[in-house]
Enzyme design. Structure first.
Site, short mmCIF file in Angstrom:
data_model
loop_
_atom_site.label_atom_id
_atom_site.label_comp_id
_atom_site.label_asym_id
_atom_site.label_seq_id
_atom_site.Cartn_x
_atom_site.Cartn_y
_atom_site.Cartn_z
CE1 TYR A 138 -3.40 2.86 1.03
CE2 TYR A 138 -1.82 3.35 2.77
CZ TYR A 138 -2.93 3.69 2.03
OH TYR A 138 -3.57 4.90 2.27
CE LYS A 142 -2.56 6.75 -0.94
NZ LYS A 142 -3.83 7.09 -1.67
N1 LIG Z 1 -8.36 5.69 6.01
C1 LIG Z 1 -7.22 6.26 6.38
O1 LIG Z 1 -6.85 6.27 7.56
C2 LIG Z 1 -6.36 6.93 5.36
C3 LIG Z 1 -6.69 6.91 4.01
N2 LIG Z 1 -5.89 7.57 3.11
C4 LIG Z 1 -6.27 7.60 1.70
O2 LIG Z 1 -7.55 8.19 1.59
C5 LIG Z 1 -8.23 7.67 0.45
C6 LIG Z 1 -9.62 7.25 0.86
O3 LIG Z 1 -9.52 6.25 1.85
P1 LIG Z 1 -10.82 5.61 2.50
O4 LIG Z 1 -11.98 6.50 2.28
O5 LIG Z 1 -10.42 5.19 3.86
O6 LIG Z 1 -10.97 4.29 1.60
P2 LIG Z 1 -12.28 3.54 1.11
O7 LIG Z 1 -11.86 2.14 0.78
O8 LIG Z 1 -13.41 3.70 2.06
O9 LIG Z 1 -12.66 4.31 -0.24
C7 LIG Z 1 -12.03 4.10 -1.45
C8 LIG Z 1 -13.09 3.95 -2.55
O10 LIG Z 1 -12.43 3.75 -3.81
C9 LIG Z 1 -13.07 2.65 -4.46
N3 LIG Z 1 -12.17 2.04 -5.42
C10 LIG Z 1 -11.20 1.12 -5.18
N4 LIG Z 1 -10.62 0.75 -6.33
C11 LIG Z 1 -11.25 1.42 -7.33
C12 LIG Z 1 -11.11 1.42 -8.74
N5 LIG Z 1 -10.23 0.64 -9.37
N6 LIG Z 1 -11.90 2.24 -9.47
C13 LIG Z 1 -12.83 3.02 -8.85
N7 LIG Z 1 -13.01 3.04 -7.51
C14 LIG Z 1 -12.24 2.24 -6.76
C15 LIG Z 1 -13.43 1.73 -3.31
O11 LIG Z 1 -14.32 0.72 -3.70
P3 LIG Z 1 -14.25 -0.69 -2.91
O12 LIG Z 1 -14.58 -0.39 -1.49
O13 LIG Z 1 -15.24 -1.53 -3.60
O14 LIG Z 1 -12.83 -1.17 -3.07
C16 LIG Z 1 -14.00 2.73 -2.33
O15 LIG Z 1 -15.34 3.03 -2.62
C17 LIG Z 1 -7.35 6.57 -0.11
O16 LIG Z 1 -6.62 7.07 -1.19
C18 LIG Z 1 -6.40 6.24 1.03
O17 LIG Z 1 -5.16 5.80 0.53
C19 LIG Z 1 -4.80 8.25 3.51
C20 LIG Z 1 -4.44 8.30 4.81
C21 LIG Z 1 -5.18 7.64 5.84
C1 LIG Z 2 -5.43 -4.20 16.40
C2 LIG Z 2 -4.88 -2.91 16.93
C3 LIG Z 2 -3.45 -3.02 17.33
C4 LIG Z 2 -5.00 -1.76 15.96
C5 LIG Z 2 -6.43 -1.41 15.55
C6 LIG Z 2 -6.52 -0.09 14.87
C7 LIG Z 2 -5.94 -0.10 13.46
C8 LIG Z 2 -6.87 -0.87 12.55
C9 LIG Z 2 -5.72 1.35 12.98
C10 LIG Z 2 -4.76 2.12 13.89
C11 LIG Z 2 -3.98 3.08 13.01
C12 LIG Z 2 -4.69 3.03 11.69
C13 LIG Z 2 -4.07 3.55 10.44
C14 LIG Z 2 -4.44 3.04 9.21
C15 LIG Z 2 -5.42 1.90 9.09
C16 LIG Z 2 -6.12 1.52 10.40
C17 LIG Z 2 -5.13 1.55 11.58
C18 LIG Z 2 -3.97 0.60 11.32
C19 LIG Z 2 -3.75 3.47 7.94
C20 LIG Z 2 -2.74 2.38 7.58
C21 LIG Z 2 -4.75 3.62 6.78
C22 LIG Z 2 -4.07 4.05 5.50
C23 LIG Z 2 -3.03 5.10 5.64
O1 LIG Z 2 -2.73 5.77 4.68
C24 LIG Z 2 -2.30 5.25 6.90
C25 LIG Z 2 -3.12 4.87 8.11
C26 LIG Z 2 -2.30 4.97 9.37
C27 LIG Z 2 -3.10 4.67 10.60
#
Ligand SMILES: NC(=O)C1=CN([C@@H]2O[C@H](COP(=O)(O)OP(=O)(O)OC[C@H]3O[C@@H](n4cnc5c(N)ncnc54)[C@H](OP(=O)(O)O)[C@@H]3O)[C@@H](O)[C@H]2O)C=CC1
Ligand SMILES: CC(C)CCC[C@@H](C)[C@H]1CC[C@H]2C3=C(CC[C@]12C)[C@@]1(C)CCC(=O)C[C@@H]1CC3
Length: 339
Positions: A138, A142
């Site tokens: 991942y 990214k």
């Molecule tokens: N969540 C976090 O803590 C963090 C997230 N990010 C970034 O933020 C962004 C959003 O994350 P988040 O909202 O948590 O993720 P989600 O998985 O909730 O949202 C991503 C969406 O993109 C869709 N998707 C995946 N592949 C494709 C594709 N090939 N074409 C079109 N749509 C697609 C997914 O569909 P499906 O679910 O069916 O795969 C989903 O609806 C991501 O870029 C992630 O890397 C960055 C830092 C932290």
């Molecule tokens: C089982 C426990 C030790 C941890 C449970 C919580 C975790 C699922 C989350 C804590 C920090 C989170 C995090 C992300 C995903 C969910 C956690 C690991 C990311 C990896 C999501 C995608 C990113 O870009 C970075 C995030 C950092 C923090």
């Protein structure tokens, strides 16, 4: 072309949907492009498709001036080919489609993790080098994705790009952080604190991340410092990882973890389990809860400075951390203990 016509790629996802809702509130006309349609909203047009399919994308980018790209495979996946196809090849396709459709601004949701190698980061700024040994596929993809988008920025071509790097997004409807935490607690595995529990981490409320994206879109102009730059967007309130987890757990009626385990021991076990899962993959698919990435995130300091976002786009997180935790806990009545 109206400057308030935009497309949110990944708009059915956790962050994407919050972004769409806020954009609609602010008077934007919004298209959603996503592999699935998760909801309906008045004023929003859905386009279902894979972002690797340029022809499908072009339909959703017609007459649009701003594109938000926040689609990605789930970070927990171990499918290297999928990450390569969607985050790298797919992002190249998004950039080409933006060029062909005459889009003026592309706002990428990157991640602060692009500089994280599993060791402490304290108040990290955007000029930290990209991780040389990214901790998983991942993160590896990214990094490539962010480079592609920032390098595509061209004032001459009238195509401006910026990358937002949030960290640890949480809030209502998040399918990851709270659900994984509760599932682990329900299986009786949330008893241990990895390390001494003093490590500080950024967790960012989803509405603050949305605010950062909209500010970036509105401040991105040919004469602004945002062009081709990355910006950390956090709650700007680093918190002890285990205090944050404990507050959510206790808020939902579960016990907070109490016993300490040495970080290196847990990391070693997680690495071993990951290797075993890799070797056994042709026969059986095992998904360990404590992956090396999660253990590294749970046992190290990783918090980031948002000084650049404050200076260049006037960013201040609108929702403070304690308020954000309360709102989040209240939004998961179905995950309360005994529910
Ligand atoms: N969540 C976090 O803590 C963090 C997230 N990010 C970034 O933020 C962004 C959003 O994350 P988040 O909202 O948590 O993720 P989600 O998985 O909730 O949202 C991503 C969406 O993109 C869709 N998707 C995946 N592949 C494709 C594709 N090939 N074409 C079109 N749509 C697609 C997914 O569909 P499906 O679910 O069916 O795969 C989903 O609806 C991501 O870029 C992630 O890397 C960055 C830092 C932290
Ligand atoms: C089982 C426990 C030790 C941890 C449970 C919580 C975790 C699922 C989350 C804590 C920090 C989170 C995090 C992300 C995903 C969910 C956690 C690991 C990311 C990896 C999501 C995608 C990113 O870009 C970075 C995030 C950092 C923090």
């Amino acid at each position: 072309m109206s400057s308030k016509r935009c497309t949110v790629i990944g708009g059915s996802g956790f962050l994407g949907r919050h972004l769409v809702e806020r954009l609609v509130d602010r008077g934007y006309t919004v298209n959603v492009f996503d592999i699935r349609q998760a909801y309906e909203l008045p004023g929003v047009t859905f386009h279902q498709g894979d972002l690797c399919d340029k022809q499908a994308l072009l339909v959703a980018l017609k007459d649009v001036s701003i594109v938000f790209h926040c689609a990605s495979p789930a970070p927990g996946s171990d499918d290297r080919a999928l990450f390569q196809r969607v985050n790298i090849d797919g992002t190249q396709t998004v950039i080409q489609a933006c060029h062909e459709a005459g889009v003026q601004k592309l706002i990428l949701t990157s991640s602060a993790s692009v500089v994280f190698e599993g060791t402490d980061i304290k108040n990290g700024r955007e000029d930290l080098p990209y991780a040389k040994k990214p901790i998983d596929y991942y993160t590896e993809t990214k990094i490539q994705q962010e480079k592609l988008v920032l390098e595509a920025c061209s004032k001459e071509k009238g195509f401006l790009t910026v990358a937002i790097r949030p960290h640890g997004i949480f809030g209502p409807r998040d399918p990851q952080l709270v659900p994984i935490l509760v599932d682990t607690a329900r299986r009786g595995k949330m008893k241990f604190i990895i390390g001494d529990g003093s490590n500080l981490v950024d967790f960012t409320y989803v509405e603050n991340v949305v605010h950062g994206h909209i500010l970036a879109a509105e401040h991105l102009k040919a004469d602004s410092p945002l062009c081709g730059q990355a910006y950390h967007i956090t709650n700007d309130e680093p918190v002890r990882f285990w205090d944050f987890m404990s507050q959510i757990l206790v808020g939902l009626g579960y016990s907070a973890p109490r016993y300490h385990l040495p970080y290196t021991l847990v990391y070693g076990i997680a690495l071993l389990l990951w290797l075993i899962a890799l070797v056994l993959r042709p026969l059986i698919r095992i998904k360990p809860t404590f992956t090396p990435m999660r253990v590294a995130l749970a046992g190290t300091h990783h918090y980031y400075s948002c000084t650049r976002a404050k200076k260049d786009m006037g960013y201040q997180p609108p929702v403070p951390l304690q308020e954000a935790i309360v709102r989040t806990v209240e939004s998961y009545p179905h995950l309360q203990k005994g529910a």
